[in-house]
Design an enzyme around this catalytic site. Structure first.
Site, PDB file in Angstrom:
ATOM      1  N   HIS A 204       0.797  -1.235   0.000  1.00  0.00           N
ATOM      2  CA  HIS A 204       0.000   0.000   0.000  1.00  0.00           C
ATOM      3  C   HIS A 204       0.826   1.279   0.000  1.00  0.00           C
ATOM      4  O   HIS A 204       0.288   2.368  -0.114  1.00  0.00           O
ATOM      5  CB  HIS A 204      -1.021   0.001   1.152  1.00  0.00           C
ATOM      6  N   CYS A 327       1.292   6.489  12.845  1.00  0.00           N
ATOM      7  CA  CYS A 327       1.015   5.634  14.001  1.00  0.00           C
ATOM      8  C   CYS A 327       1.137   6.409  15.308  1.00  0.00           C
ATOM      9  O   CYS A 327       0.555   6.043  16.309  1.00  0.00           O
ATOM     10  CB  CYS A 327       1.976   4.457  14.036  1.00  0.00           C
TER      11      CYS A 327
HETATM   12  C1  LIG Z   1       4.285   1.689   6.548  1.00  0.00           C
HETATM   13  C2  LIG Z   1       5.553   1.113   7.050  1.00  0.00           C
HETATM   14  C3  LIG Z   1       5.591  -0.142   7.665  1.00  0.00           C
HETATM   15  C4  LIG Z   1       4.344  -0.940   7.944  1.00  0.00           C
HETATM   16  O1  LIG Z   1       3.785  -1.496   6.780  1.00  0.00           O
HETATM   17  P1  LIG Z   1       2.286  -2.074   6.880  1.00  0.00           P
HETATM   18  O2  LIG Z   1       2.078  -2.710   5.545  1.00  0.00           O
HETATM   19  O3  LIG Z   1       1.406  -0.896   7.090  1.00  0.00           O
HETATM   20  O4  LIG Z   1       2.267  -3.050   7.990  1.00  0.00           O
HETATM   21  C5  LIG Z   1       6.806  -0.637   8.072  1.00  0.00           C
HETATM   22  N1  LIG Z   1       7.935   0.059   7.886  1.00  0.00           N
HETATM   23  C6  LIG Z   1       7.953   1.266   7.295  1.00  0.00           C
HETATM   24  C7  LIG Z   1       9.247   1.983   7.104  1.00  0.00           C
HETATM   25  C8  LIG Z   1       6.761   1.850   6.863  1.00  0.00           C
HETATM   26  O5  LIG Z   1       6.776   3.047   6.300  1.00  0.00           O
END
Ligand SMILES: *Cc1c(COP(=O)(O)O)cnc(C)c1O
Length: 397
Positions: A204, A327
């Site tokens: 995503h 987050c």
């Molecule tokens: C968004 C993000 C994640 C988490 O990914 P998800 O698919 O939302 O679990 C982990 N590490 C970094 C650096 C991110 O930007």
């Protein structure tokens, strides 16, 4: 001035693109079969997954057997770190090296392992937001099981010397994992050239849907099974595959990695115009290196304002942005990433992250530069802290 709608939060998530959606759609209805079934509809899905795995492997310069599908970046990080820890603890290796400014998917996993008898070294970062390969080398011990350092930081966009860190890990026979969630589509990623043993990515963040990701695991590295059950993902992560998500991720990754130089060439001048423009506001500072930086990331601290109030005002003007990471923006704690650069709390609180995709235009940049100074003035006029700083002639940055 006419109001514009500007989505400036690509580091938080992105929209599924038309091309990606188009490839996914048949797998919701016509081709809904279970990939494990024997009849044609099932086999067709199995073939589609195999094809997606090949295409993804090609984009990363990996082998299809090294690609494991997961439910996203967090899951990939958890699997790589806890799986390696579990495996290597049996050989007496219970030390992990990471950095203080990793994503929480890495940091909280490491903290969990500390509660279970592992020792974790959290390397500092430079004031520019870069991890030093020398520091990594010095931290490696006999009992080091894993080094995990992110490819690019999600808040300040700084790009880490991954190939060098990987080389050091190889030299010392220590496994190296990188969270490349933010790097994909913005920096060329080549697991072989960059000496990467394990790599996490998340759909995503580059126009595939939410809830699908990949963990690359170099051949020869054996991770324990993550989910017990059926034989999916070589028996390592059971559960009927997210077929539309997997197909979408393959297409999105191909698109994202096809024109990285062009994207960098287009976005870098726009990013720099924005940075220079915002920095003309008094008492502001750019967070993170200007050169070792993702082409779509701007992160600036603005003294005397609260990040949250700024975001709400920007939203009224059609600009969707972030302060710290998505987050943590629900909490009042300043971002651990900004604190890691040595910022004091007051400065870390008033930070603005703008993260862009390819569709950013010069008009968007001009619009942001037109509305932002006025919003900042209004917020500062209401801020007791700003009044105090002005009266006492204190400059925090
Ligand atoms: C968004 C993000 C994640 C988490 O990914 P998800 O698919 O939302 O679990 C982990 N590490 C970094 C650096 C991110 O930007």
């Amino acid at each position: 001035m006419e109001k514009r709608l500007i989505y400036a939060d690509h580091a938080a998530t992105t929209a599924v693109s038309d091309e990606v959606l188009k490839e996914m759609l048949p797998y919701f209805q016509e081709n809904f079969g279970n990939p494990s079934s024997i009849y044609a509809k099932g086999r067709e899905n199995e073939r589609a997954i195999m094809n997606a795995r090949q295409r993804i492997a090609k984009c990363l310069n990996a082998d299809p057997k090294e690609i494991f599908f997961t439910a996203g970046g967090s899951e990939s990080d958890n699997w790589a770190i806890k799986g390696t820890a579990d495996r290597l603890a049996q050989k007496g290796k219970k030390h992990i090296i990471t950095s203080v400014f990793e994503h929480h998917a890495v940091l909280h996993t490491c903290e969990f392992l500390e509660k279970h008898g592992f020792e974790v070294t959290y390397l500092p970062v430079s004031p520019e937001g870069i991890v030093s390969p020398d520091d990594v080398e010095k931290a490696i011990r006999e009992d080091t099981a894993l080094v995990t350092i992110m490819f690019a930081n999600n808040e300040i966009g700084t790009i880490q010397p991954i190939a060098e860190i990987g080389e050091i890990c190889r030299k010392h026979h220590v496994l190296f994992h990188t969270d490349a969630v933010q790097a994909i589509g913005n920096v060329p990623v080549d697991v072989q050239k960059q000496n990467i043993d394990m790599l996490s990515l998340s759909g995503h963040k580059f126009h595939a849907p939410k809830g699908v990701g990949v963990l690359y695991v170099k051949k020869g590295i054996i991770l324990p099974n993550l989910i017990h059950g059926g034989g999916q993902e070589s028996g390592k992560r059971a559960g009927t595959e997210n077929v539309p998500g997997i197909i979408g991720l393959a297409k999105a990754l191909e698109l994202a990695t096809a024109n990285i130089p062009e994207k960098i060439q287009k976005l870098t001048p726009l990013r720099d115009k924005l940075i220079d423009g915002i920095l003309t506001i008094e008492q502001t500072r750019l967070n993170g290196s200007r050169t070792q930086r993702l082409c779509g990331n701007v992160n600036i601290s603005i003294v005397g304002i609260e990040g949250e109030s700024l975001l709400l005002m920007l939203d009224n003007y059609g600009i969707q942005a972030s302060s710290g990471s998505a987050c943590t923006s629900g909490s009042l704690d300043p971002s651990h990433v900004l604190l890691s650069l040595g910022l004091v709390h007051e400065v870390a609180h008033g930070s603005l992250r703008l993260s862009f995709g390819e569709e950013l235009t010069e008009e968007d940049v001009n619009y942001i530069l037109a509305v932002l100074p006025e919003i900042v003035s209004r917020l500062r006029a209401m801020s007791p802290m700003w009044e105090k700083l002005k009266k006492e002639n204190i400059k925090l940055v």
